[in-house]
Design an enzyme around this catalytic site. Structure first.
Site, PDB file in Angstrom:
ATOM      1  CG  ASP A   1      12.389  67.089  24.741  1.00 27.67           C
ATOM      2  OD1 ASP A   1      11.593  67.347  23.823  1.00 27.67           O
ATOM      3  OD2 ASP A   1      13.600  67.371  24.706  1.00 27.67           O
TER       4      ASP A   1
ATOM      5  CB  THR B   1      15.773  65.486  20.917  1.00 26.85           C
ATOM      6  OG1 THR B   1      14.988  65.506  19.737  1.00 26.85           O
ATOM      7  CG2 THR B   1      17.244  65.382  20.562  1.00 26.85           C
TER       8      THR B   1
ATOM      9  CG  ASP C   1      17.429  69.705  27.352  1.00 24.70           C
ATOM     10  OD1 ASP C   1      16.875  70.521  28.100  1.00 24.70           O
ATOM     11  OD2 ASP C   1      17.603  69.902  26.140  1.00 24.70           O
TER      12      ASP C   1
END
Length: 825
Positions: A513, A515, A713
């Site tokens: 990913d 971010t 995340d």
């Protein structure tokens, strides 16, 4: 009433029976039936029994299984008596993660059980003058008034197995050495022993001296051999018990009934050859191997012990009447704690007053202290620098990051890697094959060997039984896994199970990913611009009010920016987060939409080409831009920046050099994604990805035979993390991250992925080395013990040498596993 519960931990019919017996003792239960295949238990009860009481009943019965309601997620924590001292597990994990409450030896392989380290730090206090006084906290002695002092656990209590074996080893050596000297008397010049007593008398002395070794210090080996034959779980002790037992009983019969033996078994003096020295030396050598293994086992789980040492035992509670020293177990959520210079941080929380630099290396593996200020998070076990601060307790007890790490490491170190199936399969047939080889050896030497043929047949068949020990084979994988998992934890890489370690070694594609993974994950608003190209306070008030209840990092950045401008937030209604597109809602009776082009299309808000050109310019500089629409009219945009982590480029370069393809999948727009990809020299990336798009990309790669690792995340990327061969959660080791991934990187840094992959490769290399050691001893040892070299070189292998080689094979496997502690990640 009747209820059916799921139950985790049952592995055999014996487990099933134990569960039924334990639960049927509750007076409220009228009928209980466990189902092994379905891993469920059906309970009929006269009145309702809480799940907690059922769990407690199992634990009190020594059954460390988890009972839970159907459809409920498995409890991450079971009240830990199972993790305390006095609970044992098999180092070969013969019954997976099953534990035992007494050290009786593994019922499958017969090995010494290893005691688990206690996963909860408890400090007791006593009086120096009156040791019978024991308290849970500091204070004064009720008898003499002296200050109570902390009781430090003794080293003997920490390693009872080793101390017990050491005691037996000393006794074994004390009696075995004289037997060995007597047996080897012929090699002493002049043979002075025969001048003292006859051979018949010396044989009786050997018998008497052998009794403490056979009947006390090494009797456990015969018990395990008997149990292995009775249950047909044939193992190393089957071979040792048969080999040494036959030799000792042969010698015993030779002492009492010498006339039943042919002349080839007799000496010149008419006595029969006895093998008391072979029996005792072999048993003592096996005992030595067990002793060395016990010592090594305490070193292999040294990482867990080191983590346990990080946990402080006391904290300074800030109260209205002043500071008070309390036990860490008395801390409650919301308590304010003072952390002094050099102190260990007691629990997880946030700084509310003051600032300092904190050494987090014990959890993240990074040696550089981290500056912390008000509202910054701090973790249990990390060490404060040179300044004092006050913190608020947010997570206590088993909720803290350190506790989660300890439990995760402990569970992972007892898990089984897929490669272990090979060793298990071989071990299943190994012992019967060895007994067959020993039998064939006896027959060949008896009918085709030179005189004394019976003696050669007897000795060589025993040598085959002794040297062909599967102990090293069983230890090869678990030892490496245990050390590797601990090494990872000390470097901020948390491994959920051994299978993850094995798969890390095979990864050829990394999906990441953007971010919070490649970037810092701390977005900040650069500007809020209207269509006229100027800052607009009303637009900022509207979008900040809309986002005030959202937990998304971009929303938080907008709200913080508004607060920095002292803008009052208004009431918002009908808030809705549109997955992968943005947010919509109502503020001051105006419908506001904030998000990407797809959201604008959804709310039917048109974007002019002139306005779009301005946004493209921002995006090409790597910024994230969200359109603002009010009542279906685009009125402005907000620009948000998120810096690329300093280590991302280095980590990606290292991964690419290892032949791993790195692909970035992001929900951001193409221009921003391209800018980031160019900065990192990424050849492959996809922008504007929804969660299902990431999932589909991974499935496509897997259909091509790729082993895919996914770094995210642990929350928004949960579907992709679950689909990937290896899910890697970036962040601070939260509950969600640990549960949704096979690997958790405490520091949330791409360099952690490099460490994880290096660890996987190192562990698998070590396991293969261990399997080589285990196989090579047996491949070379069994034929030599059977006498294969005798026709060519006249070489035979003494059973005593065979015992030494067998013990050395196990020790070499453990020593090689311990080398992983020095691997550079």
């Amino acid at each position: 009433m009747k209820h059916t519960y799921n139950i985790q931990g049952m592995t055999c019919n014996g487990c099933k029976t134990n569960v039924e017996n334990a639960l049927s003792n509750l007076k409220e239960i009228t009928k209980v039936e466990a189902f092994l295949k379905e891993k469920t238990v059906a309970i009929e009860m006269s009145s309702h029994i809480s799940l907690e009481k059922l769990q407690e009943t199992l634990l009190n019965a020594g059954l460390h299984y988890t009972i839970e309601m159907p459809g409920h997620k498995k409890h991450k924590e079971v009240k830990i008596i199972e993790e305390g001292n006095g609970i044992f597990y098999c180092p070969m994990h013969c019954e997976d993660d099953k534990t035992y409450n007494s050290q009786v030896g593994c019922p499958v392989c017969g090995m010494d059980l290893v005691e688990q380290p206690k996963l909860q730090v408890t400090t007791k206090y006593t009086c120096p003058m009156h040791p019978e006084i024991i308290k849970d906290k500091q204070g004064n002695c009720p008898i003499c008034g002296m200050d109570l002092v902390a009781i430090e656990p003794s080293e003997n209590e920490k390693d009872k197995t080793y101390q017990n074996l050491l005691k037996k080893m000393k006794i074994s050596v004390l009696f075995t050495v004289p037997i060995f000297i007597i047996a080897m008397a012929d090699l002493i010049p002049g043979n002075p022993l025969t001048k003292m007593f006859s051979q018949f008398t010396w044989n009786w002395i050997q018998l008497i001296l052998s009794l403490p070794v056979v009947c006390y210090t090494c009797w456990m080996f015969f018990e395990r051999a008997y149990k292995s034959i009775k249950t047909w779980n044939l193992n190393m002790f089957t071979l040792i018990g048969i080999g040494t037992g036959v030799a000792w009983l042969f010698s015993l019969v030779a002492m009492f009934f010498p006339d039943v033996f042919p002349d080839q078994f007799k000496t010149e003096s008419g006595t029969v050859f006895v093998y008391f020295e072979a029996t005792t030396v072999i048993l003592t050598l096996v005992l030595l191997g067990q002793l060395l293994e016990a010592k090594a086992h305490s070193q292999t789980n040294g990482a867990i012990k080191e983590l346990l040492k990080l946990a402080p035992t006391e904290a300074t509670l800030v109260t209205e009447s002043g500071d008070e020293i309390i036990s860490i177990h008395n801390i409650k959520k919301g308590d304010f704690l003072r952390v002094k210079p050099g102190d260990k941080i007691p629990v997880d929380g946030k700084i509310t007053e003051g600032h300092s630099n904190i050494d987090e290396s014990m959890i993240t593996g990074e040696p550089i202290p981290v500056d912390k200020k008000i509202d910054d998070a701090v973790s249990s076990g990390t060490i404060n620098g040179t300044k004092s601060f006050v913190m608020i307790a947010e997570k206590v007890g088993s909720e803290t990051l350190l506790s989660q790490i300890i439990h995760m490491v402990n569970n992972a170190s007892r898990s089984r890697a897929p490669i272990q199936k090979l060793a298990d399969k071989i071990s299943k047939y190994f012992v019967p094959v060895v007994i067959l080889v020993a039998t064939i050896t006896f027959i060949i030497w008896r009918y085709f060997g030179p005189e004394p043929a019976m003696v050669f047949a007897f000795v060589n068949s025993i040598a085959v039984l002794i040297i062909a020990c599967p102990c090293a084979l069983g230890l090869a994988t678990p030892m490496s896994v245990m050390v590797g998992v601990g090494k990872g934890a000390q470097n901020g890489v948390l491994i959920k199970n051994a299978e993850a370690l094995e798969n890390l070694n095979k990864v050829d594609v990394l999906i990441t990913d953007k971010t919070g993974t490649i970037t810092e994950g701390k977005p900040s608003v650069e500007k809020v611009i209207n269509t006229a190209g100027t800052f607009d306070e009303n637009l900022l008030q509207g979008i900040a009010s809309l986002n005030q209840y959202s937990e998304h990092p971009l929303a938080e950045a907008i709200v913080n920016f508004a607060k920095s401008k002292n803008i009052k937030l208004l009431e918002s209604k009908d808030f809705e987060a549109v997955m992968g597109k943005g947010v919509i809602g109502t503020v001051r009776n105006k419908k506001i939409a904030l998000g990407n082009k797809k959201l604008m299309e959804l709310v039917k808000a048109k974007i002019t080409s002139e306005f779009d050109t301005k946004i493209i310019t921002e995006q090409e500089q790597g910024k994230t831009v969200s359109y603002i629409a009010i009542n279906q009219i685009v009125v402005g945009y907000v620009t948000i920046t998120d810096a690329i982590k300093a280590t991302s480029k280095q980590a990606i370069s290292l991964l690419q050099k290892q032949g791993i393809e790195v692909i970035m999948l992001t929900g951001d727009n193409k221009r921003t994604a391209k800018y980031v990809a160019d900065q990192l020299n990424l050849a492959s990336f996809q922008a504007e990805c929804l969660p299902e798009d990431k999932l589909n990309v991974i499935k496509e790669l897997q259909s091509q035979g790729k082993i895919v690792a996914m770094a995210g995340d642990g929350i928004n990327d949960a579907p992709a993390l679950a689909q990937a061969n290896i899910g890697i959660a970036m962040g601070t080791g939260t509950d969600v991250a640990i549960e949704s991934s096979e690997v958790t990187l405490v520091k949330g840094d791409l360099l952690g992925i490099v460490k994880a992959i290096n660890l996987g490769k190192g562990v698998m290399k070590n396991i293969k080395q261990n399997l080589f050691f285990a196989f090579i001893y047996n491949i070379l040892g069994v034929p030599v013990a059977a006498g294969l070299l005798f026709p060519f070189f006249g070489i035979l292998l003494s059973p005593m040498i065979a015992a030494a080689a067998m013990s050395f094979s196990s020790v070499s496997v453990i020593v090689n596993s311990l080398r992983l502690r020095n691997i550079k990640l």
